[in-house]
Design a protein around this motif. Structure first.
Motif, short mmCIF file in Angstrom:
data_model
loop_
_atom_site.label_atom_id
_atom_site.label_comp_id
_atom_site.label_asym_id
_atom_site.label_seq_id
_atom_site.Cartn_x
_atom_site.Cartn_y
_atom_site.Cartn_z
N VAL A 47 -11.27 -7.10 1.26
CA VAL A 47 -11.67 -5.77 1.72
C VAL A 47 -10.56 -5.16 2.57
CG1 VAL A 47 -13.29 -4.51 3.20
CG2 VAL A 47 -14.14 -6.18 1.56
N ALA A 48 -9.97 -5.93 3.47
CA ALA A 48 -8.88 -5.42 4.32
C ALA A 48 -7.68 -5.00 3.47
CB ALA A 48 -8.48 -6.47 5.35
N GLY A 49 -7.34 -5.82 2.47
CA GLY A 49 -6.21 -5.48 1.59
C GLY A 49 -6.47 -4.21 0.79
N PHE A 50 -7.69 -4.05 0.30
CA PHE A 50 -8.03 -2.86 -0.47
C PHE A 50 -8.14 -1.63 0.43
CE2 PHE A 50 -8.49 -5.52 -4.04
CZ PHE A 50 -8.59 -4.72 -5.16
N ASP A 51 -8.64 -1.81 1.65
CA ASP A 51 -8.68 -0.68 2.60
C ASP A 51 -7.27 -0.21 2.91
OD1 ASP A 51 -11.44 -0.64 2.70
OD2 ASP A 51 -11.58 -1.67 4.65
N SER A 59 -1.26 -3.23 1.02
CA SER A 59 -1.89 -3.55 -0.27
C SER A 59 -2.33 -5.00 -0.29
CB SER A 59 -0.91 -3.30 -1.42
OG SER A 59 0.00 -4.37 -1.53
N PRO A 60 -3.17 -5.34 -1.25
CA PRO A 60 -3.58 -6.75 -1.40
C PRO A 60 -2.40 -7.64 -1.81
CG PRO A 60 -4.93 -5.32 -2.80
CD PRO A 60 -3.88 -4.48 -2.19
N TYR A 61 -1.35 -7.05 -2.37
CA TYR A 61 -0.20 -7.84 -2.81
C TYR A 61 0.52 -8.49 -1.64
CZ TYR A 61 -1.19 -4.94 -6.86
OH TYR A 61 -1.84 -4.29 -7.88
N GLU A 62 0.32 -7.98 -0.44
CA GLU A 62 0.92 -8.59 0.74
C GLU A 62 0.32 -9.97 1.00
OE1 GLU A 62 0.20 -5.62 3.72
OE2 GLU A 62 1.64 -4.24 2.83
N GLN A 63 -0.85 -10.24 0.43
CA GLN A 63 -1.51 -11.53 0.62
C GLN A 63 -1.06 -12.57 -0.41
OE1 GLN A 63 -5.74 -10.76 0.61
NE2 GLN A 63 -5.55 -9.18 2.18
N GLY A 84 5.18 -16.66 -9.48
CA GLY A 84 5.75 -16.27 -8.20
C GLY A 84 5.51 -14.80 -7.91
N ARG A 85 5.40 -14.52 -6.63
CA ARG A 85 5.15 -13.15 -6.16
C ARG A 85 6.22 -12.18 -6.66
NH1 ARG A 85 6.18 -9.47 -2.12
NH2 ARG A 85 4.35 -8.53 -1.19
N GLU A 86 7.47 -12.58 -6.56
CA GLU A 86 8.57 -11.68 -6.94
C GLU A 86 8.57 -11.37 -8.43
OE1 GLU A 86 11.49 -8.96 -6.80
OE2 GLU A 86 10.29 -9.74 -5.12
N ASP A 87 8.26 -12.34 -9.27
CA ASP A 87 8.19 -12.12 -10.72
C ASP A 87 7.15 -11.03 -11.01
OD1 ASP A 87 8.44 -12.43 -13.52
OD2 ASP A 87 7.13 -14.19 -13.56
N PHE A 88 5.98 -11.14 -10.40
CA PHE A 88 4.91 -10.16 -10.61
C PHE A 88 5.29 -8.79 -10.06
CE2 PHE A 88 0.88 -8.27 -9.00
CZ PHE A 88 0.35 -7.94 -10.22
N LYS A 148 -3.74 -16.87 1.89
CA LYS A 148 -2.86 -16.38 0.84
C LYS A 148 -3.51 -16.53 -0.54
CE LYS A 148 0.90 -15.27 3.13
NZ LYS A 148 1.40 -13.91 3.12
N ILE A 149 -3.23 -15.56 -1.39
CA ILE A 149 -3.67 -15.65 -2.79
C ILE A 149 -2.69 -16.57 -3.51
CG2 ILE A 149 -4.00 -14.39 -4.94
CD1 ILE A 149 -4.46 -11.85 -3.13
#
Length: 172
Positions: A47-51, A59-63, A84-88, A148-149
């Motif tokens: 919810v915090a990421g989407f808010d 953004s949620p991507y920070e998680q 990996g986060r960077e690939d995405f 973390k996701i």
């Protein structure tokens, strides 16, 4: 006397029922309570990421963990597993945002939790660089470890995505 026996029977049945419930409460494993705490914490993080995403402050991507995997299911032009986060971010999120003239704004429909996984069902809309709207409906399955996701699986309308991805060239 018959009324007294019936009432005594009701009291005995009520007492037995109470004892069963009490025993269940006392014997519930700690992990049940821990999972519910984890579920509530993970849901709050989503919810915090989407808010933050909706408000333009994050953004949620920070998680995403640095070594997270993100799988886009289906047959869209972006469907595959990103390692990996960077690939995405490099192959989906930055090229996506470069095709937009403004922010993509999410609206959550529902959030479901199961252990360390949160499922978020949402709509997102924004204006593409060609002045045509982009709208899609998503379902993300996000698995958390700590805060973390670590794994994500995404579903969305690949026809709408492919049209947008082919129609609009990313700004350099």
């Amino acid at each position: 006397m018959l009324i007294f026996k019936r009432r005594l029977g009701n009291v005995k049945n009520s007492f037995v029922g109470f004892c069963v419930v009490l025993a269940w409460v006392l014997l519930v494993p700690t992990t049940w309570a821990e999972e519910n705490g984890v579920e509530a914490q993970n849901k709050a993080m989503v919810v915090a990421g989407f808010d933050a995403w909706k408000n333009g402050t994050g953004s949620p991507y920070e998680q995403l963990a640095d070594n997270a995997t993100w799988t886009i299911e289906g047959h869209s032009l972006a469907s595959r597993t990103y390692n990996g986060r960077e690939d995405f971010m490099a192959n989906v999120i930055r090229p996506f945002n470069a095709r937009m003239s403004g922010r993509l704004i999410p609206t959550i429909r529902n959030i479901y939790t199961d252990g360390d996984t949160v499922i978020v069902h949402f709509d997102a809309a924004g204006m593409a660089k060609d002045n045509k709207p982009y709208r899609n409906t998503y379902a993300w399955f996000l698995t958390y470890k700590g805060n973390k996701i670590v794994n994500a699986t995404a579903f969305y309308d690949s026809i709408a995505f492919n049209d947008f991805w082919q129609r609009v060239q990313p700004a350099s």
